[in-house]
Design a protein around this motif. Structure first.
Motif, PDB file in Angstrom:
ATOM      1  N   UNK A 114      39.372  22.712  33.692  1.00 13.48           N
ATOM      2  CA  UNK A 114      38.807  22.931  35.027  1.00 13.48           C
ATOM      3  C   UNK A 114      38.152  24.302  35.076  1.00 13.48           C
ATOM      4  N   UNK A 115      36.861  24.388  35.375  1.00 21.45           N
ATOM      5  CA  UNK A 115      36.200  25.702  35.445  1.00 21.45           C
ATOM      6  C   UNK A 115      36.786  26.538  36.580  1.00 21.45           C
ATOM      7  N   UNK A 116      37.046  27.786  36.288  1.00 21.36           N
ATOM      8  CA  UNK A 116      37.630  28.653  37.304  1.00 21.36           C
ATOM      9  C   UNK A 116      36.702  28.830  38.496  1.00 21.36           C
ATOM     10  N   UNK A 117      35.384  28.868  38.243  1.00 20.28           N
ATOM     11  CA  UNK A 117      34.431  29.040  39.337  1.00 20.28           C
ATOM     12  C   UNK A 117      34.527  27.882  40.325  1.00 20.28           C
ATOM     13  N   UNK A 118      34.871  26.682  39.835  1.00 22.45           N
ATOM     14  CA  UNK A 118      34.996  25.531  40.719  1.00 22.45           C
ATOM     15  C   UNK A 118      36.158  25.681  41.690  1.00 22.45           C
ATOM     16  N   UNK A 119      37.090  26.576  41.385  1.00 20.16           N
ATOM     17  CA  UNK A 119      38.251  26.776  42.246  1.00 20.16           C
ATOM     18  C   UNK A 119      38.016  27.844  43.312  1.00 20.16           C
ATOM     19  N   UNK A 120      36.830  28.467  43.306  1.00 22.00           N
ATOM     20  CA  UNK A 120      36.563  29.550  44.266  1.00 22.00           C
ATOM     21  C   UNK A 120      36.756  29.093  45.709  1.00 22.00           C
ATOM     22  N   UNK A 121      36.197  27.940  46.157  1.00 24.05           N
ATOM     23  CA  UNK A 121      36.402  27.549  47.560  1.00 24.05           C
ATOM     24  C   UNK A 121      37.872  27.372  47.916  1.00 24.05           C
ATOM     25  N   UNK A 122      38.644  26.748  47.023  1.00 24.69           N
ATOM     26  CA  UNK A 122      40.057  26.515  47.306  1.00 24.69           C
ATOM     27  C   UNK A 122      40.834  27.821  47.377  1.00 24.69           C
ATOM     28  N   UNK A 123      40.645  28.682  46.380  1.00 27.69           N
ATOM     29  CA  UNK A 123      41.373  29.951  46.343  1.00 27.69           C
ATOM     30  C   UNK A 123      40.942  30.847  47.503  1.00 27.69           C
ATOM     31  N   UNK A 124      39.652  30.840  47.840  1.00 30.68           N
ATOM     32  CA  UNK A 124      39.175  31.649  48.966  1.00 30.68           C
ATOM     33  C   UNK A 124      39.783  31.175  50.271  1.00 30.68           C
ATOM     34  N   UNK A 125      39.960  29.857  50.399  1.00 36.50           N
ATOM     35  CA  UNK A 125      40.566  29.311  51.616  1.00 36.50           C
ATOM     36  C   UNK A 125      42.024  29.723  51.744  1.00 36.50           C
ATOM     37  N   UNK A 126      42.721  29.784  50.619  1.00 40.49           N
ATOM     38  CA  UNK A 126      44.152  30.101  50.639  1.00 40.49           C
ATOM     39  C   UNK A 126      44.402  31.605  50.674  1.00 40.49           C
ATOM     40  N   UNK A 127      43.663  32.374  49.859  1.00 41.66           N
ATOM     41  CA  UNK A 127      43.942  33.800  49.685  1.00 41.66           C
ATOM     42  C   UNK A 127      42.909  34.712  50.319  1.00 41.66           C
ATOM     43  N   UNK A 128      41.769  34.168  50.739  1.00 38.66           N
ATOM     44  CA  UNK A 128      40.705  35.026  51.239  1.00 38.66           C
ATOM     45  C   UNK A 128      39.751  35.398  50.118  1.00 38.66           C
ATOM     46  N   UNK A 129      38.755  36.209  50.458  1.00 37.09           N
ATOM     47  CA  UNK A 129      37.699  36.535  49.494  1.00 37.09           C
ATOM     48  C   UNK A 129      37.795  37.967  48.965  1.00 37.09           C
ATOM     49  N   UNK A 130      38.932  38.582  49.093  1.00 39.60           N
ATOM     50  CA  UNK A 130      39.082  39.957  48.638  1.00 39.60           C
ATOM     51  C   UNK A 130      39.409  40.043  47.159  1.00 39.60           C
ATOM     52  N   UNK A 131      40.052  41.137  46.789  1.00 40.09           N
ATOM     53  CA  UNK A 131      40.393  41.379  45.390  1.00 40.09           C
ATOM     54  C   UNK A 131      41.320  40.303  44.840  1.00 40.09           C
ATOM     55  N   UNK A 132      42.175  39.745  45.719  1.00 43.20           N
ATOM     56  CA  UNK A 132      43.120  38.726  45.264  1.00 43.20           C
ATOM     57  C   UNK A 132      42.412  37.477  44.752  1.00 43.20           C
ATOM     58  N   UNK A 133      41.238  37.165  45.305  1.00 45.98           N
ATOM     59  CA  UNK A 133      40.471  36.017  44.818  1.00 45.98           C
ATOM     60  C   UNK A 133      40.058  36.229  43.371  1.00 45.98           C
ATOM     61  N   UNK A 134      39.520  37.392  43.076  1.00 47.36           N
ATOM     62  CA  UNK A 134      39.037  37.665  41.711  1.00 47.36           C
ATOM     63  C   UNK A 134      40.201  37.691  40.723  1.00 47.36           C
ATOM     64  N   UNK A 135      41.287  38.356  41.099  1.00 47.85           N
ATOM     65  CA  UNK A 135      42.424  38.458  40.186  1.00 47.85           C
ATOM     66  C   UNK A 135      42.997  37.081  39.884  1.00 47.85           C
ATOM     67  N   UNK A 136      43.120  36.248  40.904  1.00 53.22           N
ATOM     68  CA  UNK A 136      43.689  34.907  40.705  1.00 53.22           C
ATOM     69  C   UNK A 136      42.846  34.087  39.748  1.00 53.22           C
ATOM     70  N   UNK A 137      41.540  34.110  39.926  1.00 56.80           N
ATOM     71  CA  UNK A 137      40.668  33.327  39.063  1.00 56.80           C
ATOM     72  C   UNK A 137      40.608  33.895  37.648  1.00 56.80           C
ATOM     73  N   UNK A 138      40.662  35.218  37.541  1.00 53.75           N
ATOM     74  CA  UNK A 138      40.691  35.838  36.211  1.00 53.75           C
ATOM     75  C   UNK A 138      41.973  35.452  35.482  1.00 53.75           C
ATOM     76  N   UNK A 139      43.088  35.462  36.187  1.00 51.93           N
ATOM     77  CA  UNK A 139      44.363  35.056  35.578  1.00 51.93           C
ATOM     78  C   UNK A 139      44.270  33.620  35.087  1.00 51.93           C
ATOM     79  N   UNK A 140      43.738  32.749  35.919  1.00 52.00           N
ATOM     80  CA  UNK A 140      43.658  31.331  35.559  1.00 52.00           C
ATOM     81  C   UNK A 140      42.799  31.124  34.309  1.00 52.00           C
ATOM     82  N   UNK A 141      41.651  31.798  34.261  1.00 50.26           N
ATOM     83  CA  UNK A 141      40.742  31.607  33.130  1.00 50.26           C
ATOM     84  C   UNK A 141      41.258  32.273  31.859  1.00 50.26           C
ATOM     85  N   UNK A 142      41.901  33.432  32.008  1.00 47.08           N
ATOM     86  CA  UNK A 142      42.333  34.209  30.842  1.00 47.08           C
ATOM     87  C   UNK A 142      43.629  33.699  30.247  1.00 47.08           C
TER      88      UNK A 142
END
Length: 270
Positions: A114-142
């Motif tokens: 699953x591409x991490x970028x595809x999860x941006x809407x879901x993660x943004x809805x749950x966590x917001x669009x701040x630093x936590x969004x980037x860290x969460x997606x980086x963790x998932x991809x890395x």
């Protein structure tokens, strides 16, 4: 007719590798300069390399751009660090306990592509669009490169060494910590190095797609939607992302060669 024996090629020295890399970078910059200056490519879309580098140096001294860079660096480092903290123990568990590996394999194979970028809407809805969004997606991809390299490293452990330790009465935990983990460490380090590049890509990509807050990706995004688009700013931002990626990879490669020299010697001998 006598057969000739070819001597094995000597590995390139660090100075030779750096010289080759520098020659390639200079050649690429010269090609960009030539394409732009001669009009083969529209300079509005591909400015000359000299202008890109000049603008990049100006941005390096710009406090606003420094803030963007520090925000991206924080997201990258935090995401990569958390991914390593999660992936290494999980990889040791899955690589050491076949029952758990078999039970979770279908879930892992479902999540991994699953591409991490595809999860941006879901993660943004749950966590917001701040630093936590980037860290969460980086963790998932890395997480995946480190996880799979850890598991692969465990499979490459010498079974004789493990059986020898068991013969002296050591339990599974001791065998894991004394034999399996040290032997798998070079593979884990390789996984971290691969994940560092993935983390950098996801950090900037998420910032570009989200288009909010601070970060090099946000800087690139706003330069792209300006009228007219500031291509020199876009490519200057990309330039620093590339430079950072090269430096991080070089440092991790040097660390691999420094701390796991025995592993490289064994591979070259094989």
């Amino acid at each position: 007719m006598s057969a000739t024996t070819l001597a094995p090629a000597r590995p390139a020295t660090a100075r030779t590798r750096w010289a080759r890399g520098a020659a390639g970078a200079i050649g690429f910059a010269a090609l960009v300069e030539l394409l732009s200056r001669t009009g083969l490519v529209d300079p509005d879309f591909l400015p000359p390399a000299t202008l890109i580098v000049r603008r990049a140096l100006v941005l390096l001294a710009d406090p606003a751009f420094q803030g963007h860079a520090l925000t991206s660096l924080l997201a990258w480092a935090a995401g990569l660090g958390l991914a390593a903290v999660l992936a290494v123990p999980l990889g040791l568990l899955l690589g050491s306990v076949p029952v758990i590996d078999a039970a979770t394999r279908s879930v892992v194979e479902f999540l991994r592509p699953i591409p991490s970028v595809a999860l941006i809407p879901l993660v943004a809805l749950v966590l917001g669009t701040g630093l936590q969004l980037r860290i969460t997606l980086v963790v998932y991809a890395s997480l995946w490169p480190i996880l799979y390299n850890t598991m692969y490293g465990l499979r490459e452990v010498d079974p004789v060494a493990k059986e020898s330790l068991r013969a002296y009465g050591f339990g599974p935990a001791a065998v894991l910590l004394r034999v399996s983990l040290p032997s798998a460490a070079p593979f884990i380090m390789t996984g971290v190095r691969l994940a560092a590049g993935v983390a950098l890509i996801l950090t900037v990509s998420t910032e570009i797609v989200a288009g909010r807050g601070e970060g090099v990706g946000v800087f690139i995004f706003f330069a792209g939607i300006a009228v007219p688009a500031r291509m020199t700013d876009i490519l200057a931002g990309v330039f620093w992302v590339g430079v950072f990626g090269v430096l991080v990879n070089a440092l991790l490669v040097a660390a691999e060669r420094r701390f796991f020299r025995w592993h490289h010697v064994a591979r070259e001998a094989a």
